[in-house]
Each structure stands twice: as structure tokens, then as C-alpha cells.
Design an enzyme around this catalytic site. Structure first.
Site, PDB file in Angstrom:
ATOM      1  CE  LYS A  79      -3.833  -2.023   1.883  1.00 48.12           C
ATOM      2  NZ  LYS A  79      -5.021  -2.015   2.796  1.00 48.12           N
ATOM      3  CG  ASP A 115      -7.845   0.263   3.428  1.00 48.96           C
ATOM      4  OD1 ASP A 115      -8.840  -0.509   2.989  1.00 48.96           O
ATOM      5  OD2 ASP A 115      -6.869  -0.092   3.265  1.00 48.96           O
TER       6      ASP A 115
HETATM    7  P1  NDP Z   1       1.756  -4.070   5.895  1.00 50.24           P
HETATM    8  O1  NDP Z   1       2.674  -4.983   5.364  1.00 50.24           O
HETATM    9  O2  NDP Z   1       1.916  -2.819   5.490  1.00 50.24           O
HETATM   10  O3  NDP Z   1       2.226  -4.057   7.494  1.00 50.24           O
HETATM   11  C1  NDP Z   1       2.264  -4.970   8.133  1.00 50.24           C
HETATM   12  C2  NDP Z   1       2.269  -4.467   9.889  1.00 50.24           C
HETATM   13  O4  NDP Z   1       2.189  -6.000  10.433  1.00 50.24           O
HETATM   14  C3  NDP Z   1       3.582  -3.863  10.302  1.00 50.24           C
HETATM   15  O5  NDP Z   1       3.550  -3.373  11.179  1.00 50.24           O
HETATM   16  C4  NDP Z   1       4.471  -5.196  10.628  1.00 50.24           C
HETATM   17  O6  NDP Z   1       5.439  -4.856  11.681  1.00 50.24           O
HETATM   18  C5  NDP Z   1       3.355  -6.013  11.357  1.00 50.24           C
HETATM   19  N1  NDP Z   1       3.735  -7.444  11.569  1.00 50.24           N
HETATM   20  C6  NDP Z   1       3.843  -8.439  10.634  1.00 50.24           C
HETATM   21  N2  NDP Z   1       4.255  -9.615  10.849  1.00 50.24           N
HETATM   22  C7  NDP Z   1       4.231  -9.175  12.579  1.00 50.24           C
HETATM   23  C8  NDP Z   1       4.466 -10.207  13.283  1.00 50.24           C
HETATM   24  N3  NDP Z   1       4.709 -11.579  13.166  1.00 50.24           N
HETATM   25  N4  NDP Z   1       4.475  -9.709  14.622  1.00 50.24           N
HETATM   26  C9  NDP Z   1       4.333  -8.480  15.058  1.00 50.24           C
HETATM   27  N5  NDP Z   1       4.026  -7.464  13.855  1.00 50.24           N
HETATM   28  C10 NDP Z   1       4.000  -7.922  12.511  1.00 50.24           C
HETATM   29  O7  NDP Z   1       0.358  -4.538   5.829  1.00 50.24           O
HETATM   30  P2  NDP Z   1      -1.116  -3.976   5.771  1.00 50.24           P
HETATM   31  O8  NDP Z   1      -0.903  -2.790   6.893  1.00 50.24           O
HETATM   32  O9  NDP Z   1      -1.487  -3.490   4.451  1.00 50.24           O
HETATM   33  O10 NDP Z   1      -2.246  -4.800   6.211  1.00 50.24           O
HETATM   34  C11 NDP Z   1      -1.936  -5.449   7.598  1.00 50.24           C
HETATM   35  C12 NDP Z   1      -3.020  -6.337   7.898  1.00 50.24           C
HETATM   36  O11 NDP Z   1      -4.507  -5.770   7.677  1.00 50.24           O
HETATM   37  C13 NDP Z   1      -3.308  -7.647   7.068  1.00 50.24           C
HETATM   38  O12 NDP Z   1      -3.798  -8.756   7.776  1.00 50.24           O
HETATM   39  C14 NDP Z   1      -4.449  -7.248   5.878  1.00 50.24           C
HETATM   40  O13 NDP Z   1      -5.211  -8.371   5.443  1.00 50.24           O
HETATM   41  C15 NDP Z   1      -5.431  -6.480   7.101  1.00 50.24           C
HETATM   42  N6  NDP Z   1      -6.243  -5.420   6.357  1.00 50.24           N
HETATM   43  C16 NDP Z   1      -7.490  -5.642   6.127  1.00 50.24           C
HETATM   44  C17 NDP Z   1      -8.414  -4.722   5.721  1.00 50.24           C
HETATM   45  C18 NDP Z   1      -9.900  -5.034   5.565  1.00 50.24           C
HETATM   46  O14 NDP Z   1     -10.582  -4.449   4.800  1.00 50.24           O
HETATM   47  N7  NDP Z   1     -10.320  -5.782   6.370  1.00 50.24           N
HETATM   48  C19 NDP Z   1      -7.928  -3.587   4.880  1.00 50.24           C
HETATM   49  C20 NDP Z   1      -6.501  -3.332   5.016  1.00 50.24           C
HETATM   50  C21 NDP Z   1      -5.898  -4.291   5.592  1.00 50.24           C
HETATM   51  P3  NDP Z   1       6.950  -4.266  11.086  1.00 50.24           P
HETATM   52  O15 NDP Z   1       6.924  -2.866  10.984  1.00 50.24           O
HETATM   53  O16 NDP Z   1       7.917  -4.590  12.147  1.00 50.24           O
HETATM   54  O17 NDP Z   1       7.143  -5.192   9.788  1.00 50.24           O
END
Ligand code: NDP
Length: 282
Positions: A79, A115
């Protein structure tokens, strides 16, 4: 979920194509939701999942233009990366710093963010009054940006932002939001003092998709009316299970998915989205 185009919905020479760019995308319910909406309105459109690796984001966005796709949704983890490849951004997408919907206007790609609307509708449906209250956001990726914007608009007085990578949380908190954002370590979520006055705790991490362990959270330290929302949908998550064990309201991201999708549908087709059909498909 398997999606079957019925015999009266064959692909034609004029079929308009939209889809979703992400990694992973196989879990996404967006294809089912949008294809059901196209069928209900008799539109010759189709919505397709496109798995795109981080190294291919630039080429994938260029392909939207080259192949004449009507637009795409963008999901985890692209994104923020697609921002630089759009020809223009809406003021909201620029402010949030993340794009989840691209609209192809005659070869010019406009990046937008639906979103924010999706999460605002989630709060509205839950009848959560946030004005003057404390909200806790876990994660600092693309989706967290939309949540922060919606929380500011809902009148939250202060926000705590906890992320695995502290530098990413600090960079996000430094942007201009409508409420002050304080950065905390993930470990602070286990401290009852962090959550004692929280009206809302939102998990925006993709930890459950990664199969990673979820950090400890002091669920029972929250006020009894606290709402827990996990943006992930269709998966039982450790976060929602913990909230329910503490007898707190807990919701997944189904409502957000529906409402962000409905707004994207209208941006692409110019038609009012058939909400009930889309809800049924989700
Ligand atoms: P990004 O890849 O941009 O961000 C992922 C985030 O998750 C980061 O903050 C990352 O931390 C953290 N993270 C990943 N793995 C771990 C872990 N094992 N432990 C702790 N933190 C972790 O993803 P998005 O923000 O685009 O999406 C995030 C979630 O939201 C997804 O599951 C997506 O499906 C969901 N979503 C749902 C929507 C809906 O309409 N319901 C809309 C948008 C998203 P770090 O910075 O440390 O890497």
C-alpha cells in the site's frame, strides 16, 4: 472460496478487468465480493487476484496502464510502495501516505484510499463513541495509516501506536494526524497501565498471515466496554480469541472489507455498490 462465473457471465471482448495486487492474495475475499456485485448489476466486469512480489510492484502498476485495467485494489504489503508509481493521488491518499485503490482514468492512474472510509464505517456500525477517548493501534503498516486517519476523524483524544519495528512507528507518529500519537513497544501491551482507559484496541498487523506469534496483551485491563477489532477477516486470530476470553466485544475486518470495497466499486464503475449482495459474498 471458489468463484464460478455462471454461463450468462462469460468473458466477452469488452469485459472490463479490475483486480487486487498483493502478496499474499489467495486469502482475499475481494474477488468473491466484487464479482458477485458485477453479476447482480449485470455488468460485464471481472475482478481477478494478482499475486505480486515486492520487487515487481513498479512493473505491476505499469501493467494496469498497459493492459487497460479499469483499476486495482492494493493490499498487504504494497500500500505504501505503489504510491510512487501512481500518476496522481487524492488529497486523502497523500495525507494518509497509503493507497489501497487505483483508478485508471484513460491511462492516468489515480491513487486513492478507501480503507479510511471502511474503518470509519466499522466504528459507526459498532456504535463506538471515541470522542475524547484513548485508542490503541497495533502495527504501523499501510492499513494502520488508514486507521489513524479514521480515528482522528472520529475524535479520539489520544492514540497509542505499538509496532514491532520501532522506527516505523516513530516515522508514522511523526506525520500530521488529528490526535496526538504516542509510540510504545509491543511489550507495553502486556502492561495493564497501557490499556486501562482504552475505548478501542485495533490489530492492524499481518502477524496471523505470517504465522508469527502474537504479543501478550492485557485484555482484561481494558474497560468493560472496550472494543477489539482485528483488521484480518475470515481467520480466527489469537488477538480476537484473547479479547473474547476477557469478555470484551471483538470484531474482525469484515465490515471494513465490505465498505472499502463498496467505495472502490463506485470509483471504478460509477455505480452505487449493491451492499447486501457484497455482504452476502463476504
Ligand atoms: P503491511 O505489510 O503494510 O504492515 C504489516 C504490519 O504488520 C507491520 O506493522 C508489521 O510490523 C506487522 N507485522 C507483520 N508480522 C508481524 C509479526 N509476526 N509480529 C508483529 N507484527 C508483525 O500490511 P497492511 O498494513 O497493508 O495490512 C495489515 C493487515 O491488515 C493484513 O492482515 C491485511 O489483510 C489487513 N487489512 C484488512 C483490511 C480490511 O478491509 N479488513 C484492509 C487493510 C488491511 P513491522 O513494521 O515490524 O514489519
Amino acid at each position: 472460496m471458489v468463484n464460478v462465473l455462471s454461463s450468462d457471465r462469460l468473458i466477452s471482448g469488452a469485459t472490463r478487468v479490475v483486480g487486487i495486487l498483493g502478496d499474499p492474495v489467495a486469502h482475499s475475499r475481494s474477488p468473491a465480493m466484487h464479482n458477485a456485485a458485477f453479476a447482480a448489476l449485470g455488468l460485464d466486469w471481472v475482478y481477478v487476484p494478482f499475486p505480486v512480489a515486492a520487487t515487481d510492484v513498479s512493473a505491476a502498476v505499469a501493467a494496469v496502464r498497459a493492459l487497460g485495467l479499469a483499476g486495482v485494489n492494493v493490499t498487504v504489503p504494497h500500500k505504501q510502495a505503489v504510491l510512487a508509481h501512481c500518476d496522481a493521488l487524492t488529497p486523502l491518499a497523500r495525507r494518509v501516505g497509503a493507497v489501497n485503490t487505483i483508478v485508471n482514468r484513460g491511462g492516468r492512474l489515480l491513487g486513492d484510499n478507501t480503507d479510511v472510509h471502511g474503518f470509519a464505517q466499522t466504528l459507526r456500525a459498532a456504535r463506538l463513541r471515541l470522542r475524547g477517548r484513548h485508542a490503541v493501534v497495533i502495527g504501523a503498516g499501510g492499513a494502520a495509516r488508514a486507521v489513524l486517519a479514521a480515528l482522528g476523524a472520529a475524535g479520539a483524544a489520544r492514540i497509542t501506536l505499538a509496532n514491532r519495528t520501532a522506527a516505523r512507528a516513530r516515522a508514522l507518529a511523526a506525520r500530521r494526524w488529528c490526535a496526538p500519537v504516542r509510540v510504545a513497544a509491543l511489550a507495553a501491551l502486556a502492561d495493564p497501565a497501557t490499556l486501562a482507559d482504552a475505548a478501542l484496541v485495533v490489530n492492524t498487523t499481518s502477524a496471523a498471515l505470517d504465522g508469527g506469534d502474537f504479543p501478550a496483551v492485557a485484555y482484561a485491563a481494558t474497560p468493560a466496554g472496550c472494543l477489539f477489532v482485528d483488521l484480518l477477516y475470515g481467520h480466527p486470530t489469537a488477538f480476537l480469541a484473547g479479547a473474547r476470553r476477557a469478555r470484551r466485544r471483538a470484531e474482525d475486518g469484515g465490515a471494513m472489507l465490505l465498505h472499502q470495497g463498496a467505495r472502490a466499486f463506485t470509483l471504478w464503475t460509477g455505480r452505487r455498490a449493491p451492499l447486501e449482495v457484497m455482504r452476502g459474498a463476504v
